[in-house]
Design an enzyme around this catalytic site. Structure first.
Site, short mmCIF file in Angstrom:
data_model
loop_
_atom_site.label_atom_id
_atom_site.label_comp_id
_atom_site.label_asym_id
_atom_site.label_seq_id
_atom_site.Cartn_x
_atom_site.Cartn_y
_atom_site.Cartn_z
N ARG A 143 90.94 57.87 25.57
CA ARG A 143 90.67 57.55 24.16
C ARG A 143 91.26 58.61 23.23
NH1 ARG A 143 86.47 56.03 27.23
NH2 ARG A 143 85.71 53.89 26.95
N HIS B 101 93.86 53.85 26.14
CA HIS B 101 94.91 53.52 27.11
C HIS B 101 96.17 52.95 26.46
CE1 HIS B 101 92.27 54.72 30.19
NE2 HIS B 101 91.70 53.56 30.48
N HIS C 8 95.34 53.39 37.32
CA HIS C 8 93.99 52.88 37.07
C HIS C 8 93.58 51.85 38.13
CE1 HIS C 8 90.37 52.00 34.87
NE2 HIS C 8 90.78 52.64 33.77
N GLN D 122 89.83 61.53 35.31
CA GLN D 122 88.73 60.68 34.83
C GLN D 122 88.15 59.96 36.04
OE1 GLN D 122 88.17 60.58 31.43
NE2 GLN D 122 86.51 59.09 31.36
N GLU E 72 91.40 58.72 38.04
CA GLU E 72 92.52 58.62 37.10
C GLU E 72 93.04 60.02 36.69
OE1 GLU E 72 91.25 56.05 33.80
OE2 GLU E 72 89.52 55.57 35.06
#
Length: 368
Positions: A91, A116, A188, A300, A331
Site C-alpha cells: 500500500r 499493488h 503473490h 509481507q 511476499e
C-alpha cells in the site's frame, strides 16, 4: 527421488484453456518441468503462477498453490492470486507521493490507498513472453509514463526458472527509461502445502527470520517505524503452528490471538547483498516443506483476516470456492510505502538505472 518414482492424481493444467488474445496480445500458459518431476504452470496474464506440482513425503505429487484452470478464472478471480506485483507492491498511503517538487496521484483501489500498483497494475496486464527451454520462461512488460499515475517509463524483465533441486526461481530487473520513478515488486502466490483443495492452511508450522516488523496504521499502511517482534504475536523466530495464534481454536485455549496476518517483516541478514532466508514453512500432514529466500529486505506475510470470506471469482482448480486462510502468501519486496516514509531506504530509480531482485521458493520434505 526420480520423476519416474513419483505418482500424481493431479494432471498438469491444459494450456488450451488459457489461449486467447487480450489487450491486443496473445495470452498463453507456459509449463515448466525439471528432471525431478516438478511442474510449474504460469500464464503471461499477470505473470500468474497457476500450478506448482511437488511431491509429499510419500512421493505423491499434488498442487500446492491456489489458482484457476482457465483464463476466465484468472481474470475474474482473486486479482493478486499467483501474480507478479508491480509497479509498487503493498500500500502507498493516500494513493500519492512526492518526488522533488512534484506530487503524483495514483489509482486509489484500496479505500483511499493504492494497493499493488493500482487498478490495473502488472497483475492485470499481459506480459510479452517467450519460453526459453523446458524449465524457464522470460516475461517482459513496459510500464508507461503516467500509468496508474506513476512517473516514468519502466521496462521490466522477469524470468521464472525451475531447478532440478525443486526450486522455483524468480529473477527480475526493472530499468527506468526517461524519468525518475519508484518501484517495488513481489510474487503473490497463495500456498497450501497439503494441496490447494485441502482447506485451512492454519495447521502449517512457520518460522520467519525477522527480529522486527513494520508498524502499520489501522488501514495497514506502513508508518516508517520498526517494532521488535519479541513478546508479541508477530514473533515467528521459532517454528510456530499458525492455529495456535489465529482464530477461535487458539482463543479457546485461553491464548492471545489474532484474526490473521497481513504483516511486513524486516528480514534478518548476515550481509547486505545476495539471497537471505525469509521463511521456513512445513505441513506435517503432507510432510512438504518450503523455504522462501530473497534478495529483498522485507517480506509481507498474509493469511487473510476473515476466514469466513470467500475469495473473489468462481471455483478454483479443484472445483471448490476458496476462502481466506486456505492459502498463505510470502511476499518478499521493498519497503512498503517507502516513498512516503523518509525513515525507509529510498525506492527511487533514476533514468538509466535498474532495480533487480531474486526470490526462490525451495521445496523439500520433512525427514523421516
Amino acid at each position: 527421488m526420480t520423476a519416474n518414482a513419483l505418482t500424481s492424481s493431479v494432471a498438469p493444467l491444459d494450456p488450451a484453456r488459457f489461449e486467447r488474445e487480450l489487450d491486443g496480445k496473445p495470452v498463453r500458459l507456459f509449463t515448466l518441468r525439471n528432471a525431478s518431476g516438478m511442474v510449474v504452470a504460469i500464464t503471461n496474464y499477470g505473470a500468474k503462477i497457476e500450478q506448482i506440482l511437488v511431491p509429499d513425503r510419500a512421493g505423491r505429487l499434488d498442487d500446492v498453490v491456489l489458482g484457476y484452470d482457465n483464463l476466465e478464472g484468472a481474470i475474474g478471480g482473486s486479482p493478486s492470486m499467483g501474480a507478479f506485483i508491480g509497479r509498487y507492491a503493498g500500500r502507498l498511503g493516500h494513493a500519492r507521493f512526492t518526488l522533488g517538487d512534484s506530487e503524483y496521484l495514483l489509482g486509489a483501489n484500496n479505500g483511499q490507498h493504492c494497493l499493488h500498483g493500482g487498478f490495473r497494475g502488472s497483475r492485470m496486464r499481459v506480459f510479452d513472453a517467450v519460453q526459453r527451454d523446458e524449465s524457464s520462461v522470460e516475461m517482459r512488460y513496459v510500464f508507461a509514463d503516467g500509468e496508474e499515475g506513476f512517473p516514468g517509463t519502466l521496462a521490466l524483465s522477469l524470468v521464472y526458472r525451475v531447478l532440478d533441486s525443486n526450486e522455483l526461481v524468480l529473477d527480475y530487473e526493472a530499468t527506468a527509461q526517461d524519468k525518475p520513478g519508484v518501484a517495488s515488486f513481489t510474487s503473490h502466490a497463495f500456498f497450501n502445502l497439503n494441496g490447494e483443495s485441502s482447506g485451512s492452511a492454519l495447521d502449517h508450522e512457520l518460522m520467519i527470520a525477522a527480529d522486527h516488523y513494520l508498524a502499520m496504521d489501522a488501514e495497514l499502511v506502513a508508518s516508517g517505524e520498526l517494532l521488535p517482534v519479541e513478546k508479541t504475536l508477530f514473533d515467528f523466530r521459532q517454528p510456530t503452528v499458525l492455529k495456535t495464534r489465529v482464530g477461535e481454536a487458539a482463543a479457546g485455549a485461553g491464548a492471545q490471538t489474532l484474526d490473521g496476518y497481513d504483516s511486513a517483516y524486516l528480514i534478518r541478514r548476515e550481509s547486505p547483498a545476495g539471497l537471505a532466508l525469509c521463511a521456513h514453512v512445513s505441513a506435517p500432514q503432507s510432510g512438504r516443506v518450503m523455504e522462501v529466500w530473497s534478495t529483498e529486505p522485507v517480506m509481507q506475510f498474509y493469511t487473510g483476516l476473515q476466514p469466513q470470506m470467500s475469495l473473489p471469482g468462481g471455483p478454483g482448480k479443484s472445483g471448490q470456492v476458496y476462502f481466506q486462510q486456505q492459502g498463505l502468501c510470502f511476499e518478499p519486496q521493498g519497503y512498503p510505502n517507502a516513498p512516503n516514509c523518509p525513515a525507509f531506504p529510498t525506492a527511487l530509480i533514476q533514468p538509466g538505472h535498474s532495480r533487480a531482485g531474486s526470490t526462490v521458493y525451495r521445496f523439500s520434505v520433512l525427514p523421516g
